[in-house]
Design an enzyme around this catalytic site. Structure first.
Site, PDB file in Angstrom:
ATOM      1  CE  LYS A  36      39.383  39.613  40.575  1.00  0.00           C
ATOM      2  NZ  LYS A  36      39.887  40.481  41.886  1.00  0.00           N
ATOM      3  CE  LYS A  94      33.994  41.072  42.250  1.00  0.00           C
ATOM      4  NZ  LYS A  94      35.341  40.061  42.436  1.00  0.00           N
TER       5      LYS A  94
END
Length: 258
Positions: A36, A94
């Site tokens: 991320k 995700k």
């Protein structure tokens, strides 16, 4: 891939190739490496080449997860981003449903993601992610996430926190409500993932309520700082040791009560 009955998986989120190498040093203590970019939000998306480099940096038997971002209600845009993450080497995708204000919008986004990703890689694992502090940003209710995931064909439902201001998962969704979230996910044969400034002290509750995946960054960074701190292999190992201790104690307690 569907729910495992008794294994709590540890997901660690490096934000650079250098941190991924630190994760590789602690690979025996973690289950999923999650890519991320924290300076772009709770589920900020990193660059495709960073995903590829991190995939190459960690052991081949450790799956790589990638966040697509705190996404708007733009199903086509999000589907393309999700496919990009899969092409770059992520097997867990995700999606932070930040800009979806209704379950219908969230399902619309997630159906596009599921089709884009699974047309390319059928064994990929798609995660519909919402926010424990949804009331602060106006997105879908946390307890709606399992239904959104199952109706869109996703594999897991996840809660994180959107606003990183020191408040934590249980500050917004207490353990008993998280337990309901997990139960709803399991009733639909989904994995349930929980994150949001999770600390060692939360592991007892997370174990008792049957969480499948716990996502961590700050707790394994120097100084406990997810933004300026760097992941430390010894903190990953210590966190995993506490996870395993709670798992043993929970199993013993369940056995004694039966």
């Amino acid at each position: 891939m569907r729910r495992k009955e008794s294994t709590l998986l540890l997901l660690i989120s490096p934000d650079s190739v250098e941190e991924a190498l630190d994760c590789a040093k602690a690979a025996e203590h973690l289950d999923i490496v999650d890519v991320k970019k924290p300076d772009e939000g709770s589920l900020g998306a990193n660059f495709p080449w960073v995903i590829r480099e991190i995939r190459d940096a960690v052991p081949a038997d450790k799956p790589v997860s990638a966040t697509v971002g705190d996404v708007p209600y733009k199903p086509g845009t999000v589907a393309q981003a999700a496919l990009g993450a899969a092409v770059s080497g992520a097997t867990y995708i995700k999606v932070g449903l930040y800009g979806c204000t209704t379950p219908e919008q969230a399902i619309d986004v997630m159906r596009g993601v599921v089709r884009a990703v699974k047309d390319y890689r059928p064994d990929a694992f798609v995660v519909a992610s919402g926010y424990a502090d949804a009331h602060r940003i106006g997105c879908v209710n946390p307890l709606a996430l399992p239904d959104i995931a199952v109706r869109s064909g996703a594999d897991a439902a996840m809660l994180d926190t959107a606003v990183k201001d020191g408040t934590r998962l249980f500050d917004h969704v207490p353990p008993e409500v998280c337990a309901e979230f997990v139960q709803r996910a399991h009733d639909s044969d989904l994995l349930a993932a929980l994150a949001g400034s999770v600390k060692v002290g939360d592991l007892g509750a997370l174990t008792r309520i049957g969480t499948d995946i716990v996502g961590v960054r700050g707790a394994v960074c120097e100084g406990g700082d997810r933004t300026t701190g760097r992941i430390q292999p010894h903190l990953v190992a210590a966190f995993r040791a506490e996870m395993d201790r709670h798992a043993r104690e929970h199993t013993a307690a369940v056995t004694a009560a039966s």
